[in-house]
Enzyme design. Structure first.
Site, PDB file in Angstrom:
ATOM      1  N   GLU A 119       0.815  -1.215   0.000  1.00 33.78           N
ATOM      2  CA  GLU A 119       0.000   0.000   0.000  1.00 33.78           C
ATOM      3  C   GLU A 119       0.851   1.268   0.000  1.00 33.78           C
ATOM      4  OE1 GLU A 119      -2.967  -0.164   3.074  1.00 33.78           O
ATOM      5  OE2 GLU A 119      -3.902  -1.948   2.231  1.00 33.78           O
ATOM      6  N   GLU A 137      -4.556  -8.940   0.818  1.00 33.54           N
ATOM      7  CA  GLU A 137      -5.174  -8.679   2.122  1.00 33.54           C
ATOM      8  C   GLU A 137      -6.678  -8.589   1.909  1.00 33.54           C
ATOM      9  OE1 GLU A 137      -4.079  -5.272   4.540  1.00 33.54           O
ATOM     10  OE2 GLU A 137      -1.952  -5.725   4.318  1.00 33.54           O
TER      11      GLU A 137
HETATM   12  C1  BGP Z   1      -4.357  -2.120   5.514  1.00 37.68           C
HETATM   13  C2  BGP Z   1      -2.964  -2.409   5.984  1.00 37.68           C
HETATM   14  C3  BGP Z   1      -2.886  -3.447   7.040  1.00 37.68           C
HETATM   15  C4  BGP Z   1      -4.014  -3.395   8.051  1.00 37.68           C
HETATM   16  C5  BGP Z   1      -5.347  -3.246   7.371  1.00 37.68           C
HETATM   17  C6  BGP Z   1      -6.534  -3.138   8.295  1.00 37.68           C
HETATM   18  O1  BGP Z   1      -4.415  -0.820   5.043  1.00 37.68           O
HETATM   19  O2  BGP Z   1      -2.127  -2.825   4.925  1.00 37.68           O
HETATM   20  O3  BGP Z   1      -1.623  -3.396   7.598  1.00 37.68           O
HETATM   21  O4  BGP Z   1      -3.749  -2.522   9.050  1.00 37.68           O
HETATM   22  O5  BGP Z   1      -5.343  -2.152   6.489  1.00 37.68           O
HETATM   23  O6  BGP Z   1      -6.786  -1.814   8.683  1.00 37.68           O
HETATM   24  P1  BGP Z   1      -6.753  -1.318  10.172  1.00 37.68           P
HETATM   25  O7  BGP Z   1      -5.586  -1.979  10.788  1.00 37.68           O
HETATM   26  O8  BGP Z   1      -6.617   0.164  10.118  1.00 37.68           O
HETATM   27  O9  BGP Z   1      -8.062  -1.738  10.770  1.00 37.68           O
END
Ligand code: BGP
Length: 469
Positions: A168, A367
């Site tokens: 990202e 993811e």
């Molecule tokens: C994405 C990231 C992850 C993870 C996920 C979930 O943007 O790559 O590392 O954090 O989001 O979001 P959050 O952790 O803010 O709930």
């Protein structure tokens, strides 16, 4: 109904370096960018918790990886923390203790029958390179990133054959410098677009290096390009709004990484706004000649937009929303804990778009997952979290992905976020994502959730039952 994935499709999981490892054995001058975000904004992080301890995977990976295996994880995507891996960022001198740790994690995964997949950066830019040079905006830091990549390929390229440059890459420029949501809370579009270009250059240059160093491997990048949905695709004003959002959020990394060029509309608007970044002819050549082999798509929710309904305030710094408004669609399904929409069909639409517009490049869902607060309330009498909501979430996403593959989508994997509960930026341990629970009240002890058994069944048979599509 039974859904079956073709041979070669794998279920796996993800865990980000800084969100999992904790900072044990790091020197004070080995901080990364998320550490700075936490240190400078601690009150805003849930309960003040942060990356210093995280899930303590660094100390516990020998206990955790067998649990990953029990949860059916066949491929595991994690990343090297650049700030830990090197002792000297200017000369790419490797910290041998850190190098051994990553090597041992790779071996441990393989001993457990799990394929290791490595990413080079999940926002762990060394703090020193941020403070001294403004990070990726600097050509010097771009050189240092490539040298770091070279050292990592040299150490692990024998055992790891699938690599990614960034996770990202849009997030830090967008949330820290463009919309001010995260520290340092800036509204500085010039800085954001220069950073984005720096990461585009790092990607292309690292792809070139990788192809020279590891010709039998594959390299890509992991994007969170949001699938943009206009309120009414037949309304020209809504469609135009979506086109601009697409040019700014879906396309910059996607088009440069796969098509080898920036989207015209993006460059035109930045020119018009007086915000054009430093793009040389040589940069354009490097981007054109070094495109990726595999794409990782992180998907959580779509981005819905509509035509602008109010005048843009010209006294504000530029933001692409000058050309669109966010659309809050009535009746959309929500994950109430995270405040994110649940819309699994996007995985089908993303796959079809990749097929149509991006040469049907090989891709994976790198993811996807559901963050849930206070999960301990769902424990049964044995103390196992009964996360049926997560099972339904995964099944529904996999069902749409399976349709996508059946219709010619070139997707070969689904990696759940996350293997283990871990430290979210700002939300820290509020929303839990793991197949494996981390119990903070019990010294970070681990326990498989109900979803782990379901995931294992699905992974072993490459198929699953789901009724509601
Ligand atoms: C994405 C990231 C992850 C993870 C996920 C979930 O943007 O790559 O590392 O954090 O989001 O979001 P959050 O952790 O803010 O709930």
């Amino acid at each position: 109904m039974k859904y079956t994935f073709p041979e070669g499709f794998r279920l796996g999981a993800t865990g980000a370096g800084w969100q999992m490892e904790g900072e044990k054995d790091k020197r004070a001058d080995q901080k990364h960018f998320p550490h700075l975000m936490w240190e400078n904004d601690r009150d805003a992080w849930y309960l003040g918790l942060g990356p210093d301890v995280a899930s303590d995977f660094y100390s516990r990976y020998r206990q955790d990886i067998p649990l990953f295996r029990q949860a059916g994880i066949l491929q595991y995507r994690f990343n090297i923390d650049w700030s830990r891996f090197l002792d000297d960022y200017e000369n790419a001198v490797v910290n041998e203790r850190a190098a051994r740790y990553y090597s041992d994690v790779i071996d441990c995964l393989m001993e457990n029958g799990i394929e290791p997949i490595l990413c080079l950066e999940h926002w762990e830019l060394p703090a020193a390179l941020y403070e001294q040079y403004d990070g990726y905006a600097s050509r010097h830091v771009q050189d240092l990133y490539v040298r770091y990549a070279e050292a990592a390929f040299h150490r692990y390229g024998d055992r790891v054959k699938t690599w990614f440059c960034f996770n990202e890459p849009m997030v830090i420029p967008e949330l820290c410098f463009l919309n001010g949501a995260w520290w340092p809370h800036e509204h500085n579009p010039r800085r954001a677009y220069q950073w984005i270009h720096g990461k585009v250059m790092c990607t292309a240059r690292t792809v070139a290096l990788f192809h020279r160093m590891i010709p039998d491997g594959r390299i890509g990048t992991i994007l969170n390009s949001p699938y943009i949905v206009p309120r009414d695709a037949n309304d020209p004003a809504d469609a135009r709004a979506a086109e601009v959002a697409d040019a700014f959020f879906w396309r910059p990394f996607m088009d440069t990484a796969i098509l080898g060029r920036y989207p015209r509309l993006y460059l035109d608007i930045l020119q018009k706004e007086g915000l054009m970044f430093d793009l040389t002819e040589e940069d354009e050549r490097v981007i054109a000649e070094n495109t990726i082999d595999i794409l990782g798509m992180n998907y959580y929710q779509p981005m819905r937009v509509k035509a602008k309904e109010s005048a843009w305030d010209e006294s504000r710094p530029f933001h692409p929303s000058k050309y669109y408004d966010d659309y809050d669609m009535p009746g959309k399904r929500m994950n109430p804990y995270r405040g994110w929409e649940i819309y699994p069909k996007s995985l089908y639409d993303i796959g079809m778009r990749i097929k149509r517009e991006y040469g049907n490049i090989d891709w994976v869902v790198s993811e996807s997952g559901m963050g849930v607060q206070r999960e301990e309330q769902y424990k049964d009498e044995r103390g196992v979290i009964q996360d049926d909501y997560r099972i339904a979430f995964i099944a529904e996403h996999l069902a749409w992905l399976s349709r996508c593959v059946a219709d010619g989508g070139n997707c070969h994997g689904y990696w759940l976020f996350a293997s283990l509960d871990n430290c979210s930026p700002y939300n820290t341990f509020k929303n839990r994502y793991g197949l494996v629970e981390v119990d903070r009240a019990q010294g970070l002890s681990r326990r498989l959730k109900k979803s782990a058994a379901w995931y294992r069944q699905a992974a072993e048979h490459n198929s699953f039952e789901f009724e509601e599509i």
